[in-house]
Design an enzyme around this catalytic site. Sequence first.
Site, PDB file in Angstrom:
ATOM      1  NE  ARG A 149       5.890 -18.102 -21.135  1.00  0.00           N
ATOM      2  CZ  ARG A 149       6.018 -16.936 -20.511  1.00  0.00           C
ATOM      3  NH1 ARG A 149       6.804 -16.835 -19.445  1.00  0.00           N
ATOM      4  NH2 ARG A 149       5.372 -15.870 -20.954  1.00  0.00           N
ATOM      5  CE  LYS A 173       7.605 -17.398 -24.248  1.00  0.00           C
ATOM      6  NZ  LYS A 173       6.522 -17.129 -25.218  1.00  0.00           N
ATOM      7  CG  HIS A 246       1.097 -23.955 -22.632  1.00  0.00           C
ATOM      8  ND1 HIS A 246       2.329 -23.630 -22.084  1.00  0.00           N
ATOM      9  CD2 HIS A 246       0.513 -22.771 -22.954  1.00  0.00           C
ATOM     10  CE1 HIS A 246       2.476 -22.317 -22.080  1.00  0.00           C
ATOM     11  NE2 HIS A 246       1.386 -21.777 -22.591  1.00  0.00           N
ATOM     12  NE  ARG A 249       1.983 -19.402 -19.619  1.00  0.00           N
ATOM     13  CZ  ARG A 249       2.563 -18.433 -18.905  1.00  0.00           C
ATOM     14  NH1 ARG A 249       2.976 -18.690 -17.682  1.00  0.00           N
ATOM     15  NH2 ARG A 249       2.745 -17.228 -19.407  1.00  0.00           N
ATOM     16  CG  HIS A 272       0.867 -13.156 -20.400  1.00  0.00           C
ATOM     17  ND1 HIS A 272      -0.469 -13.506 -20.234  1.00  0.00           N
ATOM     18  CD2 HIS A 272       1.489 -14.272 -20.862  1.00  0.00           C
ATOM     19  CE1 HIS A 272      -0.622 -14.781 -20.567  1.00  0.00           C
ATOM     20  NE2 HIS A 272       0.533 -15.260 -20.941  1.00  0.00           N
ATOM     21  CE1 TYR A 281      -5.321 -18.995 -20.293  1.00  0.00           C
ATOM     22  CE2 TYR A 281      -4.126 -16.931 -20.145  1.00  0.00           C
ATOM     23  CZ  TYR A 281      -4.139 -18.280 -20.385  1.00  0.00           C
ATOM     24  OH  TYR A 281      -2.980 -18.933 -20.726  1.00  0.00           O
TER      25      TYR A 281
END
Length: 300
Positions: A149, A173, A246, A249, A272, A281
């Site tokens: 990210r 995150k 983004h 990514r 993730h 995806y």
Amino acid sequence: MNNVKTFLNSFLEYLQIEKNYSKYTIVCYEQDTAFFIEFLKEEGIDCLQDVTYSDVRIFLTRLYDKGYSKRSIARKISSLRSFYRFMLREKMVKENPFSLVSLPKKEHKNPKFLYEEEVEKLFEASDLSTPLGQRDQAILELMYATGIRVSECAKIHLPDIDFSFRTILIHGKGNKQRYVPFGSYAKSALEKYIEDGRTELLQISSSDTKTLFLNHRGGPLTTRGIRLIIDRLIKNTAETVHISPHVLRHTFATHMLNEGADLRTVQELLGHEHLSTTQIYTHVTKERLRTIYMNHHPRA
């Protein structure tokens, strides 16, 4: 409203300490909850304990009337359901009026990505004779090589990089960490930038910061700064329009799956938490497989 501040502060503390959510996520929860509390005031409801399923339905109708997207409404419902679930656990309320509310179906949009030809044009856009050009090239190569990210890119420090194993420690995150590998192109771009461009930029500020990417003043480059750089480069070179920074990514994930990488590996590389997030995806890669089949199978 009775005890609302106490309830809300306890909830936000729970998100920070027990759930270990990021500051950004906690702010979103706080905003969603504050929005609902404002609605209750308008409706003359003084206590969070008095909220019923009927009140929630009126709240949802209000959101739709104001033109909120399905995605925004789903997020607000999810936030408020968590808020009441927490209060129920702490015996602050007797029931969760959001437990019976179903989330609106999200509008599924395939992530936009760059084709390989566009990626190549992107890598030719930077002036490698300048410190800023070397920095921009290193950012592009690294983000395409790793799928990290933009916010994670801004947090990288020199000690996080292991050139011998070609891996970087990424701070993701919720303070979660993961190691991601990078290839030879990213390695060359990083080495050139660190040895030349970064050294020159560092001399401007006389700083000893360990942050990998620096701005034109020699200080740490912010997340917003990296977004602006990528946005500028993409707009100047890519044929695709209306895409965000983004996209690198998305491009990383799409290209990995197109070349045969399994979904679990891509999930881990992207950081993730849930496989369902990565599965978005597969819609792109399925389209590619269908096109290849239709173009090449004798009896398609």
